[in-house]
Design an enzyme around this catalytic site. Structure first.
Site, short mmCIF file in Angstrom:
data_model
loop_
_atom_site.label_atom_id
_atom_site.label_comp_id
_atom_site.label_asym_id
_atom_site.label_seq_id
_atom_site.Cartn_x
_atom_site.Cartn_y
_atom_site.Cartn_z
N ASN A 139 0.78 -1.24 -0.06
CA ASN A 139 -0.19 -0.15 -0.12
C ASN A 139 0.95 1.16 -0.02
O ASN A 139 1.99 0.95 -0.06
CB ASN A 139 -1.06 -0.02 1.22
CG ASN A 139 -0.36 -0.05 2.46
OD1 ASN A 139 0.45 0.79 2.93
ND2 ASN A 139 -0.31 -1.24 3.36
N HIS A 140 0.17 2.47 -0.11
CA HIS A 140 0.97 3.60 -0.26
C HIS A 140 1.68 4.18 1.04
O HIS A 140 2.18 5.27 0.82
CB HIS A 140 0.17 4.83 -0.93
CG HIS A 140 -0.13 4.45 -2.36
ND1 HIS A 140 0.66 4.26 -3.22
CD2 HIS A 140 -1.34 4.13 -2.95
CE1 HIS A 140 0.09 4.00 -4.41
NE2 HIS A 140 -1.09 3.80 -4.25
#
Ligand code: CTP
Length: 407
Positions: free
Chosen positions: A216-217
């Site tokens: 994920n970011h």
């Protein structure tokens, strides 16, 4: 990093240096101040000049470094340096300097500056353990703290020569962080002193094969901000860092993990003696059911079959359900894209944590940014809106609530 040009309204810092072997570390502290645009006047004692010479201080600060009250009296009356400063920091502060400051002696420029300073004063002691623990030093420190002087706790570690113990100068980065906080907030809370806090940061990665993962970011910036602010407020900090590429914060125990299962294992161990745990990491809810030990290859004309996923354990819910210590506080984060508050309330109830920091993500918000806005929801009904601001400000707001609840 290049030095930022001094602004006329840049904070004026007096960096006092007393005569200890750690004086060389004050060069790094000075560099941090000048690089962030502060105007710094270095006031070394005569003993400090045995360790680092006047030329070094002058070159690094861009201004002369005076030691005695009669140096350059026509330009710099000795009382003006203290009066005009926004902050005086003395690093290292020797046992002798602590005694002089506590008793108001004024026999050189630095002690004169301490007596004339109307601004906050930060002392970063460095000495042998016996000297730090001597009743005379304890009383001097207590006297200074009673008067509002900020006396940082020395670090534990290798001292001059072979001995180790409490008395080491805190890392320049930690002293700088404390000073920055004092300049910004006018004070340095120590409301987490004696507490152990565990923070998770970053985003987990769930490997698919040796070259691919589901991730994920999350950059880890919010979790790292929680770690540095908790350390500045006096806590012992364990940071469980999942794939963040940020440098390890000074004075923080960092445990590097990658997958959700590794994070869970590290968290269950770290929270055993923790007063509070904050799960800021973005944990993958699912992981590939199978890990391919060789790279998954594409075959011309054949679609790749869907990847089967299995649920990861919910670490936050597990930590909330089985508190490792009575009274242990558990704080979660909620990343939401829609119905932010309603989803946040439902998540707080579902995960049974004490506080939930709800922030809106997506559309360029939160992930990877330096700022964040959030609402803190408490299991006790509290609802606190934190306006958009630096991630450190949100971190401090979280610690305010944690410290209040720890009592
Ligand atoms: N969390 C966790 N373990 C997981 C998933 C999330 O400990 N397997 C923690 C996160 O660290 C965060 C909180 O739970 O503190 C909420 O994470 P979030 O991704 O917002 O929620 P989810 O549990 O994934 O719920 P949903 O998918 O419904 O949004």
């Amino acid at each position: 990093m290049n030095a930022r040009p001094e602004q006329p309204d840049a904070p004026r810092v007096v960096l006092g240096v007393s005569g200890g072997i750690a004086a060389y570390k004050a060069c790094e502290l000075l560099r941090r101040f000048t690089e962030s645009g502060h105007q710094v006047t270095v006031v070394p004692t005569a003993a400090a000049l045995h360790f680092v010479g006047e030329a070094t201080w002058a070159a690094l600060s861009g201004r002369p470094a005076a030691t005695e009250t009669w140096d350059r009296v026509h330009e710099v009356p000795h009382v003006r340096i203290g009066r005009e400063a926004d902050l005086v920091v003395v690093a290292p502060t020797t046992a002798d300097m602590l005694a002089k400051a506590a008793h108001g002696l004024a026999d050189d420029l630095l002690t004169n500056t301490l007596l004339t300073a109307g601004c906050p004063v930060v002392l970063a002691p460095a000495m042998h353990t016996e000297m730090w623990e001597h009743p005379a030093t304890r009383e001097n420190v207590a006297t200074l703290r009673r008067r509002g002087v900020i006396v940082l706790e020395p670090a534990v570690g290798r001292l001059t020569g072979a001995d180790t113990g409490k008395g080491r100068l805190p890392e320049p980065e930690q002293i700088f962080e404390a000073c920055r906080r004092v300049l910004a907030r006018g004070r340095l809370e120590q409301d987490l002193a004696g507490r152990h806090v565990v923070i998770s940061a970053g985003g987990t990665r769930e490997p698919l094969d040796p070259v691919r993962f589901l991730g994920n970011h999350s950059s880890g910036k919010q979790g790292y901000a929680l770690a540095t602010t908790a350390a500045a407020r006096g806590a012992r900090v364990t940071l469980l860092s999942a794939n963040a590429t940020l440098p390890d914060p000074a004075g923080v125990d960092v445990v590097h993990v990658s997958t959700a299962l590794q994070l869970r294992e590290a968290a269950l161990k770290a929270v055993l003696d923790a007063d509070a745990v904050v799960m800021a990491a973005a944990v993958a809810d699912f992981r590939p059911a199978e890990y391919a030990t060789g790279k998954i290859k594409k075959v011309d004309g054949v679609d790749q079959p869907p990847i089967a996923l299995v649920r990861n354990p919910d670490i936050l819910a597990e930590l909330s359900a089985r508190r490792a210590r009575p009274g242990q506080l558990v704080v979660g984060f909620a990343a939401e894209t829609d119905d932010v508050l309603a989803n946040g309330r439902a998540k707080l109830a579902r995960k049974r944590c004490d506080l939930l920091v709800v922030n809106e993500v997506g559309g360029g918000k939160a992930f990877g940014q330096d700022t964040n806005a959030a609402v803190l929801l408490g299991a006790d009904g509290a609802e606190i809106a934190v306006p958009d601001g630096p991630k450190e400000a949100l971190a401090d707001r979280v610690w305010d609530e944690v410290a209040a609840r720890l009592g």
